[in-house]
Design an enzyme around this catalytic site. Structure first.
Site, PDB file in Angstrom:
ATOM      1  N   LYS A   1      38.636  39.709  48.173  1.00 29.93           N
ATOM      2  CA  LYS A   1      39.844  40.523  48.087  1.00 29.93           C
ATOM      3  C   LYS A   1      39.499  41.988  47.827  1.00 29.93           C
ATOM      4  O   LYS A   1      38.709  42.288  46.934  1.00 29.93           O
ATOM      5  CB  LYS A   1      40.722  40.027  46.931  1.00 29.93           C
ATOM      6  CG  LYS A   1      41.166  38.589  47.076  1.00 29.93           C
ATOM      7  CD  LYS A   1      41.896  38.108  45.839  1.00 29.93           C
ATOM      8  CE  LYS A   1      41.002  38.030  44.621  1.00 29.93           C
ATOM      9  NZ  LYS A   1      41.628  37.379  43.466  1.00 29.93           N
TER      10      LYS A   1
ATOM     11  N   THR B   1      49.910  45.907  38.940  1.00 29.42           N
ATOM     12  CA  THR B   1      49.154  44.878  39.671  1.00 29.42           C
ATOM     13  C   THR B   1      48.695  43.756  38.744  1.00 29.42           C
ATOM     14  O   THR B   1      47.764  43.030  39.056  1.00 29.42           O
ATOM     15  CB  THR B   1      47.917  45.500  40.361  1.00 29.42           C
ATOM     16  OG1 THR B   1      47.144  46.169  39.352  1.00 29.42           O
ATOM     17  CG2 THR B   1      48.313  46.479  41.449  1.00 29.42           C
TER      18      THR B   1
ATOM     19  N   GLY C   1      48.280  40.379  37.506  1.00 26.77           N
ATOM     20  CA  GLY C   1      48.517  39.030  38.032  1.00 26.77           C
ATOM     21  C   GLY C   1      48.542  38.910  39.550  1.00 26.77           C
ATOM     22  O   GLY C   1      48.898  37.856  40.075  1.00 26.77           O
ATOM     23  N   THR C   2      48.120  39.950  40.251  1.00 29.32           N
ATOM     24  CA  THR C   2      48.131  39.860  41.733  1.00 29.32           C
ATOM     25  C   THR C   2      47.233  38.728  42.230  1.00 29.32           C
ATOM     26  O   THR C   2      47.597  37.998  43.151  1.00 29.32           O
ATOM     27  CB  THR C   2      47.648  41.171  42.395  1.00 29.32           C
ATOM     28  OG1 THR C   2      46.430  41.573  41.775  1.00 29.32           O
ATOM     29  CG2 THR C   2      48.678  42.267  42.288  1.00 29.32           C
ATOM     30  N   GLY C   3      46.051  38.605  41.615  1.00 31.42           N
ATOM     31  CA  GLY C   3      45.094  37.581  42.058  1.00 31.42           C
ATOM     32  C   GLY C   3      45.629  36.172  41.822  1.00 31.42           C
ATOM     33  O   GLY C   3      45.482  35.277  42.670  1.00 31.42           O
TER      34      GLY C   3
END
Ligand SMILES: Nc1ncnc2c1ncn2[C@@H]1O[C@H](COP(=O)(O)OP(=O)(O)OP(=O)(O)O)[C@@H](O)[C@H]1O
Ligand SMILES: Cc1ncc(CO)c(N)n1
Length: 264
Positions: A176, A207, A209-211
């Protein structure tokens, strides 16, 4: 309704609701997947960082896994924060019993910079859990740790995806690019082809917690029976929408918006 798709997350918590188990369950729900969860650690954290962590006893993690295995269908599963080697050993054994695609988000450090797993666990994750995965989804620092190579260019990202599949026997690796400077580009290598997923970089600090959201969305789509490439493309659209309509909440990195895709 007994043809529902069922997804399981094994991860740590985020009481502020943006990352970890909470982000995973919100994502499963939004994508109309029946969500189940096994908690590995309770983490006192918010948008600014982590203050303390309480690890579940190993037998409690084992019991949570066992009750689900005995009773519930699991069509796909993901892992997030697994803090130590003992937890990984038991989780690895139980995953063997689940006949379902396994997505590993190799969580090491929170968006705030706080470390979430110990050093021994980082190596164990690489040697023992990686070969069980249908997909592993490292960000740049995680991919650097796993491969032992620094990543500066898009070519380096592709090399890392190949390296992880070739050397650690993951079925597929998705590197990512959230931590790169330009476009938000991710590369998926599935053992035969390299696939590119690209989106415009959104100018936001929110951002947190995007993963987690991305890997939970992939798990949902795999549970529903989509191919890996389809699942990643749909999840990229989901996470991009969630970042573009993220919430200005808290004093740090705000959370993403799990219902953003409804409004597109
Ligand atoms: N500012 C941004 N604009 C658009 N897409 C982004 C942005 N930041 C991250 N992404 C995308 O979000 C997804 C998650 O990637 P990222 O590298 O941020 O994961 P991560 O570091 O594991 O997340 P976490 O913050 O939960 O630890 C990827 O598809 C990435 O390209
Ligand atoms: C519990 C947990 N898992 C993952 C992350 C990474 O965002 C986090 N902050 N907290």
């Amino acid at each position: 309704m007994n043809n529902v798709s069922c997804a399981l997350t094994i991860a740590g918590t985020d009481p502020s609701g943006g990352a970890g188990i909470q982000a995973d369950l919100k994502t499963f729900q939004e994508l109309q997947t029946y969500g189940m969860s096994v908690i590995t650690s309770v983490v006192a954290q918010n948008t600014t960082g982590v203050t303390s962590v309480h690890h579940m006893p190993i037998n409690m993690i084992e019991d949570q896994l066992e009750v689900i295995i005995k009773d519930m269908p699991i069509h796909a599963l993901k892992t997030g924060m697994i803090a130590n080697k003992q937890m990984m050993e038991i989780i690895s054994k139980k995953i063997e019993k689940m006949d379902a695609p396994y997505v590993m988000d190799p969580v090491m450090v929170a968006t705030s910079g706080d470390s979430l797993i110990d050093t021994e666990a980082r190596s164990f994750l690489r040697e023992y859990l990686l070969p069980q995965t249908a997909l592993v989804t490292p960000n740049i620092p995680e991919a650097e740790f796993i491969t032992g190579h620094s990543i500066e260019t898009l070519e380096d990202m592709k090399d890392a995806a190949k390296h992880i599949v070739d050397h650690f026997n993951a079925d597929a690796a998705l590197i990512k690019g959230g931590h790169m400077k330009a476009e938000a580009v991710d590369f998926l290598y599935d053992g035969s082809a390299m696939h590119t997923f690209s989106a415009k970089r959104i100018n936001t600090k929110n951002t947190h917690g995007t993963g987690c959201t991305y890997s939970a969305a992939i798990t949902s789509y795999l549970a529903k029976g989509y191919s890996m490439v389809e699942a990643v493309q749909k999840s990229k659209d989901f996470v991009t929408a969630a970042i573009s309509k993220s919430f200005e909440l808290g004093y740090g990195n705000g959370p993403t918006n799990h219902w953003a895709i409804r409004e597109r």
